[in-house]
Design an enzyme around this catalytic site. Structure first.
Site, PDB file in Angstrom:
ATOM      1  N   ARG A 105      68.414  48.472  46.565  1.00  0.00           N
ATOM      2  CA  ARG A 105      69.723  47.800  46.560  1.00  0.00           C
ATOM      3  C   ARG A 105      70.432  47.887  47.901  1.00  0.00           C
ATOM      4  NH1 ARG A 105      70.802  51.013  41.307  1.00  0.00           N
ATOM      5  NH2 ARG A 105      69.510  52.334  42.609  1.00  0.00           N
ATOM      6  N   GLY A 122      43.736  36.917  45.146  1.00  0.00           N
ATOM      7  CA  GLY A 122      44.302  35.971  46.110  1.00  0.00           C
ATOM      8  C   GLY A 122      43.230  35.108  46.745  1.00  0.00           C
ATOM      9  N   ASP A 123      43.686  34.077  47.466  1.00  0.00           N
ATOM     10  CA  ASP A 123      42.803  33.158  48.201  1.00  0.00           C
ATOM     11  C   ASP A 123      41.828  32.418  47.293  1.00  0.00           C
ATOM     12  OD1 ASP A 123      44.034  34.057  50.544  1.00  0.00           O
ATOM     13  OD2 ASP A 123      42.584  35.671  50.787  1.00  0.00           O
ATOM     14  N   GLN A 132      49.326  35.199  46.130  1.00  0.00           N
ATOM     15  CA  GLN A 132      48.450  36.349  45.835  1.00  0.00           C
ATOM     16  C   GLN A 132      47.701  36.088  44.523  1.00  0.00           C
ATOM     17  OE1 GLN A 132      52.062  37.342  46.745  1.00  0.00           O
ATOM     18  NE2 GLN A 132      51.156  36.848  48.706  1.00  0.00           N
ATOM     19  N   LYS A 169      44.636  28.287  45.473  1.00  0.00           N
ATOM     20  CA  LYS A 169      45.881  27.863  44.807  1.00  0.00           C
ATOM     21  C   LYS A 169      46.501  26.678  45.535  1.00  0.00           C
ATOM     22  CE  LYS A 169      47.504  32.008  45.390  1.00  0.00           C
ATOM     23  NZ  LYS A 169      46.308  32.711  45.842  1.00  0.00           N
ATOM     24  N   PRO A 171      38.018  39.094  58.055  1.00  0.00           N
ATOM     25  CA  PRO A 171      36.908  38.702  57.183  1.00  0.00           C
ATOM     26  C   PRO A 171      37.197  39.184  55.767  1.00  0.00           C
ATOM     27  CG  PRO A 171      36.208  40.431  58.729  1.00  0.00           C
ATOM     28  CD  PRO A 171      37.615  40.059  59.090  1.00  0.00           C
ATOM     29  N   THR A 193      45.904  33.935  56.855  1.00  0.00           N
ATOM     30  CA  THR A 193      47.103  34.534  57.452  1.00  0.00           C
ATOM     31  C   THR A 193      46.733  35.490  58.581  1.00  0.00           C
ATOM     32  OG1 THR A 193      48.330  34.332  55.399  1.00  0.00           O
ATOM     33  CG2 THR A 193      49.119  35.990  56.930  1.00  0.00           C
ATOM     34  N   THR A 194      45.738  36.331  58.359  1.00  0.00           N
ATOM     35  CA  THR A 194      45.432  37.375  59.349  1.00  0.00           C
ATOM     36  C   THR A 194      44.097  37.148  60.055  1.00  0.00           C
ATOM     37  OG1 THR A 194      44.352  38.707  57.653  1.00  0.00           O
ATOM     38  CG2 THR A 194      46.688  39.125  58.028  1.00  0.00           C
ATOM     39  N   GLY A 195      43.299  36.206  59.568  1.00  0.00           N
ATOM     40  CA  GLY A 195      41.986  35.961  60.182  1.00  0.00           C
ATOM     41  C   GLY A 195      40.958  37.024  59.831  1.00  0.00           C
ATOM     42  N   THR A 250      49.018  42.882  55.061  1.00  0.00           N
ATOM     43  CA  THR A 250      49.022  41.814  56.074  1.00  0.00           C
ATOM     44  C   THR A 250      49.961  42.160  57.236  1.00  0.00           C
ATOM     45  OG1 THR A 250      50.795  40.689  54.884  1.00  0.00           O
ATOM     46  CG2 THR A 250      48.538  40.037  54.341  1.00  0.00           C
ATOM     47  N   ALA A 269      51.083  35.313  52.215  1.00  0.00           N
ATOM     48  CA  ALA A 269      50.257  34.245  51.649  1.00  0.00           C
ATOM     49  C   ALA A 269      49.818  33.269  52.740  1.00  0.00           C
ATOM     50  CB  ALA A 269      51.052  33.487  50.593  1.00  0.00           C
ATOM     51  N   GLY A 270      48.666  32.669  52.528  1.00  0.00           N
ATOM     52  CA  GLY A 270      48.206  31.565  53.376  1.00  0.00           C
ATOM     53  C   GLY A 270      47.477  30.596  52.479  1.00  0.00           C
ATOM     54  N   HIS A 271      48.051  29.408  52.284  1.00  0.00           N
ATOM     55  CA  HIS A 271      47.484  28.419  51.367  1.00  0.00           C
ATOM     56  C   HIS A 271      46.995  27.219  52.172  1.00  0.00           C
ATOM     57  CE1 HIS A 271      50.280  30.160  48.005  1.00  0.00           C
ATOM     58  NE2 HIS A 271      49.420  31.031  48.480  1.00  0.00           N
TER      59      HIS A 271
HETATM   60  P1  GDP Z   1      45.012  30.245  48.379  1.00  0.00           P
HETATM   61  O1  GDP Z   1      45.665  31.346  49.141  1.00  0.00           O
HETATM   62  O2  GDP Z   1      44.748  30.608  46.957  1.00  0.00           O
HETATM   63  O3  GDP Z   1      45.740  28.923  48.498  1.00  0.00           O
HETATM   64  O4  GDP Z   1      43.576  30.042  49.034  1.00  0.00           O
HETATM   65  P2  GDP Z   1      43.250  29.986  50.617  1.00  0.00           P
HETATM   66  O5  GDP Z   1      43.725  28.684  51.140  1.00  0.00           O
HETATM   67  O6  GDP Z   1      43.713  31.226  51.291  1.00  0.00           O
HETATM   68  O7  GDP Z   1      41.665  30.083  50.582  1.00  0.00           O
HETATM   69  C1  GDP Z   1      40.881  29.139  49.929  1.00  0.00           C
HETATM   70  C2  GDP Z   1      39.975  28.463  50.976  1.00  0.00           C
HETATM   71  O8  GDP Z   1      38.948  27.748  50.324  1.00  0.00           O
HETATM   72  C3  GDP Z   1      40.707  27.428  51.821  1.00  0.00           C
HETATM   73  O9  GDP Z   1      40.168  27.411  53.113  1.00  0.00           O
HETATM   74  C4  GDP Z   1      40.419  26.108  51.099  1.00  0.00           C
HETATM   75  O10 GDP Z   1      40.453  24.992  51.980  1.00  0.00           O
HETATM   76  C5  GDP Z   1      39.017  26.356  50.621  1.00  0.00           C
HETATM   77  N1  GDP Z   1      38.637  25.685  49.368  1.00  0.00           N
HETATM   78  C6  GDP Z   1      39.396  25.443  48.264  1.00  0.00           C
HETATM   79  N2  GDP Z   1      38.640  24.906  47.281  1.00  0.00           N
HETATM   80  C7  GDP Z   1      37.377  24.820  47.780  1.00  0.00           C
HETATM   81  C8  GDP Z   1      36.121  24.383  47.233  1.00  0.00           C
HETATM   82  O11 GDP Z   1      36.010  23.983  46.086  1.00  0.00           O
HETATM   83  N3  GDP Z   1      35.026  24.463  48.046  1.00  0.00           N
HETATM   84  C9  GDP Z   1      35.103  24.934  49.321  1.00  0.00           C
HETATM   85  N4  GDP Z   1      33.984  24.988  50.049  1.00  0.00           N
HETATM   86  N5  GDP Z   1      36.271  25.351  49.868  1.00  0.00           N
HETATM   87  C10 GDP Z   1      37.374  25.311  49.101  1.00  0.00           C
HETATM   88  P1  IMO Z   2      47.421  34.226  49.021  1.00  0.00           P
HETATM   89  O1  IMO Z   2      48.711  33.681  48.447  1.00  0.00           O
HETATM   90  C1  IMO Z   2      44.791  37.657  49.613  1.00  0.00           C
HETATM   91  C2  IMO Z   2      46.717  41.581  50.006  1.00  0.00           C
HETATM   92  C3  IMO Z   2      46.554  42.230  51.360  1.00  0.00           C
HETATM   93  C4  IMO Z   2      46.542  43.688  50.951  1.00  0.00           C
HETATM   94  C5  IMO Z   2      47.567  43.733  49.818  1.00  0.00           C
HETATM   95  C6  IMO Z   2      48.962  44.174  50.247  1.00  0.00           C
HETATM   96  O2  IMO Z   2      46.996  33.554  50.267  1.00  0.00           O
HETATM   97  O3  IMO Z   2      46.375  34.285  47.984  1.00  0.00           O
HETATM   98  P2  IMO Z   2      50.904  42.979  51.600  1.00  0.00           P
HETATM   99  O4  IMO Z   2      50.950  42.412  52.990  1.00  0.00           O
HETATM  100  O5  IMO Z   2      51.231  41.976  50.537  1.00  0.00           O
HETATM  101  O6  IMO Z   2      51.734  44.228  51.458  1.00  0.00           O
HETATM  102  O7  IMO Z   2      49.372  43.434  51.386  1.00  0.00           O
HETATM  103  O8  IMO Z   2      47.635  42.414  49.301  1.00  0.00           O
HETATM  104  N1  IMO Z   2      47.294  40.209  50.021  1.00  0.00           N
HETATM  105  C7  IMO Z   2      46.561  39.100  49.880  1.00  0.00           C
HETATM  106  N2  IMO Z   2      45.218  38.928  49.775  1.00  0.00           N
HETATM  107  N3  IMO Z   2      45.628  36.595  49.551  1.00  0.00           N
HETATM  108  C8  IMO Z   2      46.965  36.755  49.644  1.00  0.00           C
HETATM  109  O9  IMO Z   2      47.830  35.731  49.473  1.00  0.00           O
HETATM  110  C9  IMO Z   2      47.493  38.043  49.845  1.00  0.00           C
HETATM  111  N4  IMO Z   2      48.743  38.546  50.002  1.00  0.00           N
HETATM  112  C10 IMO Z   2      48.607  39.876  50.095  1.00  0.00           C
HETATM  113  O10 IMO Z   2      45.357  41.835  51.975  1.00  0.00           O
HETATM  114  O11 IMO Z   2      45.290  44.025  50.413  1.00  0.00           O
HETATM  115 MG    MG Z   3      45.343  32.526  50.842  1.00  0.00          MG
END
Ligand code: GDP
Ligand code: IMO
Ligand code: MG
Length: 435
Positions: free
Chosen positions: A145, A12-13, A228, A16, A308, A304-306, A131, A39-41
């Site tokens: 169900r 994840g993260d 994810q 996307k 680290p 999403t959760t802040g 989360t 999720a947090g995008h």
């Molecule tokens: P997602 O959950 O897959 O959509 O990813 P997140 O948004 O949670 O985390 C990706 C983080 O990296 C976000 O803060 C984006 O703004 C940042 N990001 C994405 N692409 C790049 C990149 O190429 N360089 C840098 N420095 N940051 C990026």
């Molecule tokens: P995006 O879409 C990173 C992780 C949680 C935990 C496990 C289970 O932003 O990439 P849950 O709350 O789903 O039952 O937690 O999955 N997790 C993620 N980690 N990015 C995410 O979403 C995640 N969604 C869930 O941290 O380890």
């Molecule tokens: Mg994310």
């Protein structure tokens, strides 16, 4: 017409959101398929930041339908907050949103059970590090169900009966986990709140699966947005440290009610290094100062959760697993800029277990403990120009790193991202153009 799936290739993260926003330029509609508000995008356009949790990251392209698949688990309050925030920015003004009526609903007791379980498991060192958004308990109710679906929010008597039947089983569990059982007044409030939210959401609710079929029949370009990542998949991820849904590309078909024959292209998203939030194995994790440096450079704190994020070197063996599980046609490589300034960059290219070299990570948790990552080392590089738009704009060692990763992963790159902003992208292939 073509249909493209964007799927996370790691934990994840991966970025996307940024890639979905970019690809939406060519798409006619965007469908979010997995999970819920776990999720947090993050999207960054001209320095302006927007985080989506439930609404597809294509939302910045006015007029393009944004659909929420039936396989999602939706917290109505979070969704209403997100809609309000987007509308305050002038977005979602033209009826673009369609919420699948068979998506499941996250209610207060799902969040309560999620949190209580995590607290209890933490005491024993067994927490998953969820989360705490109620994702697991909502999918459990679905599989049992007895879940509440979005369509039930318009049926007060059915909603009450479902909530009461669920609580009949869950109250003893809540007590067992050390929680306070809800009073009758509290349950009434949960139901009233859900009905009130449902009333506000009703205008967006409909048959998403049918709407997608109609878009396909009209030969539109459809983009599916995963949440994810592949290694968090309930069936194929690092179980039990996973989420509760199918995060791999197949999950798009399941959630949206679309057959696999409709899919033309799958693009996996990977960072140039690796991160993970919560518990579970992470063999290439960097601890101490080295991990902290990567976390700072990449601003690796959960959207999403802040929390680290744990940081480490890229695991290409795990990437190969993601490529295989989702049948990825190619990858988008993000955050290449974050590695600049590292004297050298390492990549796990294989695992060694009992004298054998494995090209994918071992699956059994005990084998994961025993296996040793095999690293390749690459020369580091200095700053990447902000206006790099071609691979030739990259410092030579960074270009060699990209070429090596493409070779090691065994699939081509659709883009290389060199900054958070939409513009900071080296585009290499058009996922819709191949068809
Ligand atoms: P997602 O959950 O897959 O959509 O990813 P997140 O948004 O949670 O985390 C990706 C983080 O990296 C976000 O803060 C984006 O703004 C940042 N990001 C994405 N692409 C790049 C990149 O190429 N360089 C840098 N420095 N940051 C990026
Ligand atoms: P995006 O879409 C990173 C992780 C949680 C935990 C496990 C289970 O932003 O990439 P849950 O709350 O789903 O039952 O937690 O999955 N997790 C993620 N980690 N990015 C995410 O979403 C995640 N969604 C869930 O941290 O380890
Ligand atoms: Mg994310």
């Amino acid at each position: 017409m073509s249909v493209v799936i964007v799927v996370g290739a790691q934990w994840g993260d991966e970025g996307k959101g940024k890639v979905v926003d970019l690809f939406t330029e060519q798409a006619d509609a965007v469908v979010r398929y997995g999970g819920g508000a776990n999720a947090g995008h993050t999207l960054v356009i001209n320095g302006q930041k927007l985080v989506t949790h439930l609404v597809p990251s294509g939302v910045l392209h006015p007029g393009k339908p944004c659909l929420l698949g039936d396989g999602m688990v939706i917290d109505p309050h979070t969704l209403l907050e997100e809609i309000a925030e987007l509308q305050a920015r002038g977005l979602l003004a033209g009826g673009e949103l369609l919420i699948g009526q068979d998506a499941h609903v996250i209610l207060a007791y799902h969040r309560l059970v999620d949190g209580l379980r995590e607290d209890r498991a933490a005491g024993k060192g067994l927490a998953i590090g969820t989360t705490r958004r109620g994702i697991g308990p909502a999918y459990e109710a679905k599989a049992a169900r007895r879940g509440v679906r979005v369509r039930d929010l318009a049926r007060p008597a059915r909603l009450r009966a479902l909530v009461e039947a669920n609580l009949d089983e869950l109250v003893p569990l809540i007590q067992h986990l050390g929680g306070k059982p809800p009073s009758t007044g509290e349950v009434d409030r949960w139901i009233d709140d859900a009905l009130a939210a449902g009333e506000k959401l009703l205008r967006y609710v409909g048959d998403a699966s049918r709407a997608i079929a109609d878009l396909l029949a009209a030969r539109k370009h459809i983009l599916f947005e995963g949440a994810q990542g592949s290694l968090l998949d309930i069936d194929h991820g690092t179980y039990p440290y996973v989420t509760s849904s199918s995060t791999i590309a197949a999950g798009a078909c399941q959630s949206a009610g679309v057959g696999p024959t409709a899919i033309d292209c799958v693009v996996g998203i990977t960072k140039a290094y690796a991160t993970r939030v919560g518990g579970g194995p992470f063999p290439t994790e960097l601890h101490g100062e080295a991990g902290a440096r990567l976390r700072e450079a990449g601003a690796e704190f959960g959207a999403t959760t802040g929390r680290p994020r744990r940081c480490g070197w890229l695991d290409v063996a795990a990437l190969r697993l993601g490529v295989r599980l989702s049948g990825m046609n190619g990858l988008a490589l993000t955050k290449l800029d974050v590695l600049c300034g590292q004297p050298e960059v390492q990549v796990c290219v294989a695992y060694e277990l009992d004298g054998k070299e494995l090209d994918e990570p071992p699956q059994d948790p005990e084998d994961v403990e025993r296996a040793r990552p095999v690293y390749a080392t690459y020369e580091g590089w200095g700053p990447i120009p902000k206006d790099a738009r071609d691979l030739t704009d990259l410092p030579a060692p960074a270009r060699r790193y990209v070429e090596a990763l493409e070779r090691l992963a065994g699939v081509p790159f659709y883009l290389v991202s060199v900054g958070a902003d939409r513009a900071e992208t080296i585009s290499l292939r058009d996922p819709f153009g191949d068809f």
